[in-house]
Design a protein around this motif. Structure first.
Motif, PDB file in Angstrom:
ATOM      1  N   PHE B  38       0.831  -1.204   0.000  1.00 21.19           N
ATOM      2  CA  PHE B  38       0.000   0.000   0.000  1.00 21.19           C
ATOM      3  C   PHE B  38       0.867   1.256   0.000  1.00 21.19           C
ATOM      4  O   PHE B  38       0.596   2.209  -0.727  1.00 21.19           O
ATOM      5  CB  PHE B  38      -0.910  -0.031   1.231  1.00 21.19           C
ATOM      6  CG  PHE B  38      -1.804   1.176   1.344  1.00 21.19           C
ATOM      7  CD1 PHE B  38      -2.652   1.525   0.318  1.00 21.19           C
ATOM      8  CD2 PHE B  38      -1.785   1.960   2.481  1.00 21.19           C
ATOM      9  CE1 PHE B  38      -3.474   2.636   0.412  1.00 21.19           C
ATOM     10  CE2 PHE B  38      -2.607   3.071   2.591  1.00 21.19           C
ATOM     11  CZ  PHE B  38      -3.446   3.412   1.554  1.00 21.19           C
ATOM     12  N   LEU B  39       1.926   1.242   0.810  1.00 22.65           N
ATOM     13  CA  LEU B  39       2.732   2.459   0.934  1.00 22.65           C
ATOM     14  C   LEU B  39       3.713   2.610  -0.217  1.00 22.65           C
ATOM     15  O   LEU B  39       3.966   3.717  -0.683  1.00 22.65           O
ATOM     16  CB  LEU B  39       3.486   2.455   2.268  1.00 22.65           C
ATOM     17  CG  LEU B  39       2.593   2.473   3.516  1.00 22.65           C
ATOM     18  CD1 LEU B  39       3.429   2.357   4.770  1.00 22.65           C
ATOM     19  CD2 LEU B  39       1.754   3.743   3.560  1.00 22.65           C
ATOM     20  N   GLN B  40       4.268   1.494  -0.669  1.00 28.40           N
ATOM     21  CA  GLN B  40       5.324   1.564  -1.673  1.00 28.40           C
ATOM     22  C   GLN B  40       4.782   1.499  -3.094  1.00 28.40           C
ATOM     23  O   GLN B  40       5.408   1.997  -4.020  1.00 28.40           O
ATOM     24  CB  GLN B  40       6.302   0.399  -1.476  1.00 28.40           C
ATOM     25  CG  GLN B  40       7.203   0.557  -0.278  1.00 28.40           C
ATOM     26  CD  GLN B  40       8.248   1.605  -0.543  1.00 28.40           C
ATOM     27  OE1 GLN B  40       8.931   1.570  -1.566  1.00 28.40           O
ATOM     28  NE2 GLN B  40       8.378   2.559   0.353  1.00 28.40           N
ATOM     29  N   GLY B  41       3.648   0.843  -3.276  1.00 27.71           N
ATOM     30  CA  GLY B  41       3.171   0.605  -4.629  1.00 27.71           C
ATOM     31  C   GLY B  41       3.647  -0.748  -5.105  1.00 27.71           C
ATOM     32  O   GLY B  41       4.484  -1.388  -4.462  1.00 27.71           O
ATOM     33  N   HIS B  42       3.108  -1.168  -6.249  1.00 29.61           N
ATOM     34  CA  HIS B  42       3.353  -2.541  -6.682  1.00 29.61           C
ATOM     35  C   HIS B  42       4.726  -2.748  -7.304  1.00 29.61           C
ATOM     36  O   HIS B  42       5.005  -3.827  -7.808  1.00 29.61           O
ATOM     37  CB  HIS B  42       2.245  -2.976  -7.647  1.00 29.61           C
ATOM     38  CG  HIS B  42       0.982  -3.357  -6.941  1.00 29.61           C
ATOM     39  ND1 HIS B  42       0.290  -2.484  -6.150  1.00 29.61           N
ATOM     40  CD2 HIS B  42       0.304  -4.537  -6.874  1.00 29.61           C
ATOM     41  CE1 HIS B  42      -0.774  -3.103  -5.641  1.00 29.61           C
ATOM     42  NE2 HIS B  42      -0.779  -4.335  -6.063  1.00 29.61           N
ATOM     43  N   ASP B 110      -4.584  -6.508  -2.362  1.00 27.18           N
ATOM     44  CA  ASP B 110      -3.747  -6.425  -3.548  1.00 27.18           C
ATOM     45  C   ASP B 110      -4.163  -5.259  -4.438  1.00 27.18           C
ATOM     46  O   ASP B 110      -3.458  -4.913  -5.389  1.00 27.18           O
ATOM     47  CB  ASP B 110      -3.836  -7.746  -4.317  1.00 27.18           C
ATOM     48  CG  ASP B 110      -3.075  -7.715  -5.625  1.00 27.18           C
ATOM     49  OD1 ASP B 110      -1.900  -7.311  -5.582  1.00 27.18           O
ATOM     50  OD2 ASP B 110      -3.637  -8.085  -6.666  1.00 27.18           O
ATOM     51  N   TRP B 111      -5.299  -4.647  -4.172  1.00 22.16           N
ATOM     52  CA  TRP B 111      -5.697  -3.478  -4.957  1.00 22.16           C
ATOM     53  C   TRP B 111      -4.649  -2.380  -4.802  1.00 22.16           C
ATOM     54  O   TRP B 111      -4.000  -2.284  -3.756  1.00 22.16           O
ATOM     55  CB  TRP B 111      -7.029  -2.908  -4.466  1.00 22.16           C
ATOM     56  CG  TRP B 111      -8.214  -3.746  -4.757  1.00 22.16           C
ATOM     57  CD1 TRP B 111      -8.260  -4.884  -5.516  1.00 22.16           C
ATOM     58  CD2 TRP B 111      -9.547  -3.530  -4.276  1.00 22.16           C
ATOM     59  NE1 TRP B 111      -9.543  -5.376  -5.539  1.00 22.16           N
ATOM     60  CE2 TRP B 111     -10.338  -4.576  -4.801  1.00 22.16           C
ATOM     61  CE3 TRP B 111     -10.137  -2.561  -3.484  1.00 22.16           C
ATOM     62  CZ2 TRP B 111     -11.698  -4.657  -4.527  1.00 22.16           C
ATOM     63  CZ3 TRP B 111     -11.488  -2.655  -3.220  1.00 22.16           C
ATOM     64  CH2 TRP B 111     -12.263  -3.689  -3.742  1.00 22.16           C
ATOM     65  N   GLY B 112      -4.576  -1.559  -5.821  1.00 29.16           N
ATOM     66  CA  GLY B 112      -3.694  -0.410  -5.693  1.00 29.16           C
ATOM     67  C   GLY B 112      -4.198   0.530  -4.616  1.00 29.16           C
ATOM     68  O   GLY B 112      -3.430   1.207  -3.946  1.00 29.16           O
ATOM     69  N   ARG B 113      -5.518   0.618  -4.460  1.00 31.27           N
ATOM     70  CA  ARG B 113      -6.110   1.502  -3.467  1.00 31.27           C
ATOM     71  C   ARG B 113      -7.058   0.727  -2.552  1.00 31.27           C
ATOM     72  O   ARG B 113      -8.274   0.870  -2.640  1.00 31.27           O
ATOM     73  CB  ARG B 113      -6.877   2.639  -4.168  1.00 31.27           C
ATOM     74  CG  ARG B 113      -6.023   3.572  -5.001  1.00 31.27           C
ATOM     75  CD  ARG B 113      -5.013   4.344  -4.173  1.00 31.27           C
ATOM     76  NE  ARG B 113      -5.617   5.158  -3.151  1.00 31.27           N
ATOM     77  CZ  ARG B 113      -5.786   6.472  -3.231  1.00 31.27           C
ATOM     78  NH1 ARG B 113      -5.369   7.119  -4.280  1.00 31.27           N
ATOM     79  NH2 ARG B 113      -6.341   7.133  -2.251  1.00 31.27           N
TER      80      ARG B 113
ATOM     81  N   ILE C 135     -10.034   1.602  -8.079  1.00 34.09           N
ATOM     82  CA  ILE C 135      -9.576   0.899  -6.884  1.00 34.09           C
ATOM     83  C   ILE C 135      -8.260   0.168  -7.129  1.00 34.09           C
ATOM     84  O   ILE C 135      -7.705  -0.432  -6.222  1.00 34.09           O
ATOM     85  CB  ILE C 135     -10.633  -0.109  -6.388  1.00 34.09           C
ATOM     86  CG1 ILE C 135     -11.021  -1.074  -7.509  1.00 34.09           C
ATOM     87  CG2 ILE C 135     -11.857   0.633  -5.865  1.00 34.09           C
ATOM     88  CD1 ILE C 135     -11.952  -2.179  -7.060  1.00 34.09           C
ATOM     89  N   GLY C 136      -7.801   0.190  -8.369  1.00 37.12           N
ATOM     90  CA  GLY C 136      -6.506  -0.427  -8.660  1.00 37.12           C
ATOM     91  C   GLY C 136      -6.523  -1.934  -8.754  1.00 37.12           C
ATOM     92  O   GLY C 136      -5.551  -2.587  -8.407  1.00 37.12           O
ATOM     93  N   ALA C 153       2.791   1.902 -10.572  1.00 43.22           N
ATOM     94  CA  ALA C 153       3.284   1.007  -9.524  1.00 43.22           C
ATOM     95  C   ALA C 153       4.196   1.738  -8.547  1.00 43.22           C
ATOM     96  O   ALA C 153       4.640   1.158  -7.570  1.00 43.22           O
ATOM     97  CB  ALA C 153       4.031  -0.168 -10.151  1.00 43.22           C
ATOM     98  N   HIS C 171       0.407   6.384  -6.824  1.00 42.54           N
ATOM     99  CA  HIS C 171       0.521   4.973  -7.182  1.00 42.54           C
ATOM    100  C   HIS C 171      -0.765   4.267  -6.784  1.00 42.54           C
ATOM    101  O   HIS C 171      -1.482   4.700  -5.885  1.00 42.54           O
ATOM    102  CB  HIS C 171       1.756   4.341  -6.542  1.00 42.54           C
ATOM    103  CG  HIS C 171       1.697   4.230  -5.044  1.00 42.54           C
ATOM    104  ND1 HIS C 171       0.983   3.258  -4.407  1.00 42.54           N
ATOM    105  CD2 HIS C 171       2.261   4.977  -4.071  1.00 42.54           C
ATOM    106  CE1 HIS C 171       1.118   3.395  -3.111  1.00 42.54           C
ATOM    107  NE2 HIS C 171       1.878   4.450  -2.873  1.00 42.54           N
ATOM    108  N   GLY C 172      -1.036   3.174  -7.502  1.00 45.22           N
ATOM    109  CA  GLY C 172      -2.206   2.387  -7.136  1.00 45.22           C
ATOM    110  C   GLY C 172      -3.421   2.580  -8.017  1.00 45.22           C
ATOM    111  O   GLY C 172      -4.459   1.988  -7.751  1.00 45.22           O
TER     112      GLY C 172
END
Lengths: 114, 397, 243
Positions: B38-42, B110-113, C135-136, C153, C171-172
């Protein structure tokens, strides 16, 4: 039974802590005066000041949805409209937001002035 | 049938505490890795713009599958009249609820948000399988829970009604999950009407495998009596489900391979896909399906508890492999923007993508297992889930 | 309070209706300006005019839309990219190029699979991502046949020198070419097309495909333009000549 009641009491005491703290603490939002906002250019805002103070976020959200999803330009009621009278975010938006401890997500992506 | 007496486990032994501490430790990997995501991104994962779905999605559909499988097993006694399995109805439906919750956690975190978790409840998109599944998953979770309550209150009428609804929704949940992939018509390895049924078949086989493992170890560890006939019966059942899975995988691949336009996709998975081909033939077909099916359907090994247990472990791993092979290889294949042309670009068009599971994804996936184990351990201690003994009145037909 | 409850409900209802069946015209009775259903924005791109070493359109897009570079092909975000192509299995065939962006399909698979209708079709045919709602989940990246979508990402800070008219990103969420909707709404052409016509060969032509008097419509009538992967039935709004 009394053990259960005690647990419930402790739970609500913890839950209510911020309220109690703010009500009794000397440094609270209610006793501090509002930050002085820099007067914007122009005669008046799109709505009166009192209304804007409470509802500007709703207005921005609705114009946002209309313009993003419907393709209807937000015009003076959108974020770009704010800029024309309040050119500096730091002197306008931020001074209040930091006072009330609000950190709107807008600025993660949007530039100001737009 | 005599009234079954369910009891909680005592949960004071060193073994129990060790199990709970261990699973809590493993489970803690999930929030840690989810927070990193969540904090770093995928970019901390192996997922890329070529392979946007990785291990979390594999885990999600795996857990949801096992959940649907164990729910159907739980309803064997209440809905399908196989009363000899009644002793396990509670524990199986409890596991079904735990597993669906874990599966949903796997998807959402696992969602980006993931902070927008409530958005799908306010915006419905009827053409999206995800949107429909959001409704199905939640209905399934709720009905599974109510069914568990009915089982606890020994309310046979409602247990039957809710059990039947839960089975119907479980079929919907799994068809829907299969359709998430099956409906993606631009990717040859996804697009198949057989994905929904093969999801259900694999759910049943892996759900049975999980029940064999859970029952055997829990009954042994708590000193409860478990008739060998149960393990043998579940083993046979698992074998039959595995044959269905094998049949569906066979048909799906033969159908796909028949059309010349799919030669590239099929040969990638079946012949020269490197690690994916190896996973397919050795991991899935060999170790995960044919191996356990041969063990449980062979009359010598099929009656040995030890062999059945081994087969169940293989099958449980095999279905995880199957889920991996459903999700990943289809994304590795390049999209055909211009059929008949070779294409290249800075966005890696026309090239085979690569995917490897990163450390964060390992933490995430293993953490999910920890969550399930911890919740199971807690539930059997808090509520009377398990029968004092499971003895068969009559051998299963 | 003149921003009253009725107002609130009306807009709410319009937005909800829009979310369910795609933005509908009724949501826009108030200001019927842009987003007209009578229009269908589209492009015709002539691959014969597109020179292989030219990246004018890509550069213009990156500047206009603040598209960042991570210098990692796996993470990089591409709104528009140059694709090089040559026939399979023919020795020594010349490699030619064309730019590819989001094709703004009439039946966009990305919008169909989006669970929250964050991706939607504007009435004028522009497929947009509402990044406030995304929502990504990345289902759209899976479903797009043209690889037009990128998932962000890694966090990108808004920086000095960005074009303030176009927001940056967190990101996301998933993003893609917007067909420069912010420029179209002001009567301008997309940045890539403008750059191609001013600084390069003019291989890209943009206009309303529903209007028979535009350049793009004239090119379509030559009968030489076609869509990529027309077999999928997504009806892209971008046509190619000379492929």
């Amino acid at each position: 039974m009394s053990k259960g009641l005690l647990a419930v009491a402790i739970f609500f005491a913890v839950l209510a802590f911020p309220l109690i703290f703010n009500a009794t603490s000397a440094v609270t939002g209610s006793t501090k005066s509002h930050p002085a906002l820099k007067q914007g250019k122009g005669e008046k805002c799109v709505k009166d000041t009192d209304w804007m103070r409470r509802n500007h976020m709703n207005l921005l959200k609705h114009t946002r949805d209309d313009s993003v999803r419907g393709g209807i330009p937000a015009g003076e009621s959108g974020l770009a409209g704010c800029v024309s009278c309040h050119p500096k975010r730091g002197e306008f938006c931020d001074s209040c937001h930091s006072f009330v401890g609000a950190s709107p997500e807008c600025w993660q992506c949007h530039h100001y002035p737009v | 049938m005599a009234k079954i007496k369910y009891t909680r486990i005592e949960g004071r032994s060193g073994g129990y505490y060790a199990f709970m501490a261990g699973s809590a430790l493993v489970a803690s990997l999930l929030p840690i890795s989810a927070l990193i995501l969540f904090l770093q991104g995928h970019h901390v994962t192996g997922m890329t713009n070529q392979v946007p779905w990785g291990m979390p999605i594999v885990m999600a559909i795996y857990l949801i599958g096992v959940s649907a499988g164990s729910l159907v097993l739980s309803s064997m006694s209440t809905v399908f009249g196989k009363t000899e399995y009644k002793p396990f109805a509670r524990v199986a439906s409890m596991l079904a609820v735990v597993l669906i919750v874990a599966g949903l956690m796997a998807i959402i975190m696992d969602w980006g948000r993931p902070d927008r978790v409530l958005v799908p409840f306010f915006h419905f998109q009827p053409r999206s399988m995800f949107s429909l599944n959001a409704i199905l998953y939640n209905a399934y979770m709720l009905i599974g829970f109510l069914y568990l309550v009915a089982l606890f209150r020994e309310n046979e009428v409602w247990a039957k009604r809710l059990g039947l609804s839960a089975v119907i929704i479980a079929v919907g949940v799994h068809s829907g999950t299969g359709a998430i992939f099956g409906f993606v018509y631009v990717r040859e390895l996804y697009n198949s009407p057989l994905l929904p049924p093969s999801f259900i078949a694999a759910a049943l086989s892996s759900g049975t495998a999980l029940m064999i493992i859970v029952l055997k170890y829990t009954f042994d560890a708590t000193g409860r009596k478990l008739d060998v006939g149960y393990i043998q019966g579940l083993g046979k059942l698992m074998g039959i489900f595995i044959l269905v899975v094998l049949y569906l995988i066979f048909i799906e691949n033969v159908t796909r391979s028949y059309a010349p336009k799919n030669y590239e996709a099929s040969s990638f998975l079946l012949l020269h896909g490197g690690k994916f081909t190896f996973y397919f033939w050795v991991g899935l077909i060999g170790v995960g399906l044919v191996g356990p099916a041969a063990i449980v359907l062979n009359s010598a090994t099929g009656s040995s508890v030890r062999w059945i247990l081994a087969a169940a472990w293989l099958q449980l791993a095999g279905v995880l492999m199957e889920r991996y092979l459903i999700v990943i290889p289809a994304q590795i294949l390049p999209l055909e923007l211009l059929p008949g042309m070779e294409i290249t670009s800075v966005f890696l068009d026309g090239q085979f993508a690569t995917y490897s599971v990163s450390a964060v994804e390992w933490m995430y996936s293993i953490g999910l297992f920890g969550v399930v184990a911890f919740a199971y351990g807690l539930a059997i201690r808090l509520w009377p889930m398990l029968p004092e003994e499971a003895v068969m009145q009559e051998p299963p037909a | 309070m003149d921003f009253d409850r009725r107002d609130f409900l009306r807009i709410g209802a319009a937005v909800t209706a829009g979310a369910a069946i795609g933005p509908v015209a009724s949501a826009m009775t108030q200001v019927e300006k842009e987003g007209s259903t009578a229009r269908r924005w589209g492009m015709v791109i002539d691959a014969d005019k597109c020179s292989a070493d030219c990246t004018v359109c890509v550069d213009a897009c990156r500047t206009e839309n603040n598209v960042p570079r991570f210098d990692d092909p796996k993470l990089d975000i591409h709104w528009i990219r140059k694709i090089a192509f040559r026939p399979k299995g023919i020795e020594g065939a010349t490699e030619r190029t064309f730019p590819a962006m989001c094709f703004h399909c009439e039946h966009p698979p990305c919008a169909h699979v989006c669970p929250v209708a964050a991706t939607f079709v504007r009435p004028d045919g522009i497929v947009q991502v509402d990044k406030h709602r995304c929502i990504g989940c990345r289902y759209c990246v899976i479903a797009c046949p043209y690889k037009a979508r990128s998932f962000v990402a890694k966090h990108v800070e808004p920086k000095e020198g960005d074009n303030p008219k176009v927001p940056s990103r967190t990101h996301g969420v998933v993003e893609k070419c917007t067909l420069c909707a912010h420029r179209i709404d002001q009567g301008m052409q997309p940045a890539c097309v403008e750059a191609c016509q001013k600084k390069a060969t003019g291989a890209m032509v943009f206009s309303d495909l529903n209007n028979p008097d535009t350049d793009a419509s004239a090119l379509l009538r030559t009968g030489r333009a076609r869509q990529l992967r027309a077999d999928l039935g997504c009806e892209p709004g971008v046509y190619y000549m000379g492929l």
